[in-house]
Design a protein around this motif. Sequence first.
Motif, mmCIF file in Angstrom:
data_model
loop_
_atom_site.group_PDB
_atom_site.id
_atom_site.type_symbol
_atom_site.label_atom_id
_atom_site.label_comp_id
_atom_site.label_asym_id
_atom_site.label_seq_id
_atom_site.Cartn_x
_atom_site.Cartn_y
_atom_site.Cartn_z
ATOM 1 N N MET A 152 40.509 33.201 41.807
ATOM 2 C CA MET A 152 41.410 34.001 40.973
ATOM 3 C C MET A 152 40.653 35.195 40.415
ATOM 4 O O MET A 152 39.458 35.111 40.128
ATOM 5 N N GLY A 155 46.487 36.959 39.063
ATOM 6 C CA GLY A 155 46.584 36.505 40.451
ATOM 7 C C GLY A 155 45.233 36.425 41.134
ATOM 8 O O GLY A 155 44.198 36.623 40.503
ATOM 9 N N PRO A 156 45.242 36.172 42.459
ATOM 10 C CA PRO A 156 43.999 35.930 43.195
ATOM 11 C C PRO A 156 43.205 37.201 43.504
ATOM 12 O O PRO A 156 43.757 38.306 43.481
#
Length: 236
Positions: free
Chosen positions: A168, A174-175
């Motif tokens: 993350m 998000g990633p």
Amino acid sequence: SVIEKSKRLAAFAAVDEHLLGEHRVIGIGSGSTVPYVVERIVSQGPELNKARVFIPTGFQSKELIVSSHLNLGDVDQYPTLDITFDGADEVDRDLNCIKGGGACHLREKVLAEAAKTFILVADYRKNVEFLGTNFSQGVPIEVVPFAYAKVLQNLRGTLGSPNAVLRMAKMKAGPVVSDNANFIIDAPFATDVMKDPYTIMARIKMLTGVVEVGLFCHMAKAAYFGNEDGSVTVKW
Ligand code: DER
């Protein structure tokens, strides 16, 4: 800091020893150690460097080449390189290494393989007997986003990495997204598995959706480590 000094020591020794006048096409890796490689290359002077071209392993590496006023080239134009310098997260006694801490290992492996000579530079923390000793976050694996959940399931199940996770981002919701618009999975493995990095690398690489694995086996010609006492250790 002692760590930064040791990175600089390793980088300077590696460039002084391996970058020869006749070397024209040079691969520049990613991370916080390679800037010292570039610093040492620049110090070789404009005469030598104007005849050279430098190939980046990603956005950061390209910025480093451009800001150092070195000639920027592309691996499309130069599919074979004379020498590539890069950092590593860990290097074992056989010069196998974990790479991908900076999520750049796909292009790094392309330039490592394309080079006649591949040289690693790192601080003393990376110098280990077996992989996984200090670098505990696991093997970085670049995967296509479409397949990440399936690959994660395989890693946690049959591949034997129950703690594998999608990497993350810290400054983005998000990633992490790589320079190739893919995701990164970090997969820790047991010590005995990491004693044979080639086998686990091959098994991971076979998973559908895996783009590249952050294990570089039998690729480096030499590895330079700066030590806390100001000495340099070379493995080859
Ligand atoms: O991501 C990578 O493979 C980089 O080479 C990286 O792991 C080396 O990082 P460092 O030089 O900042 O320690």
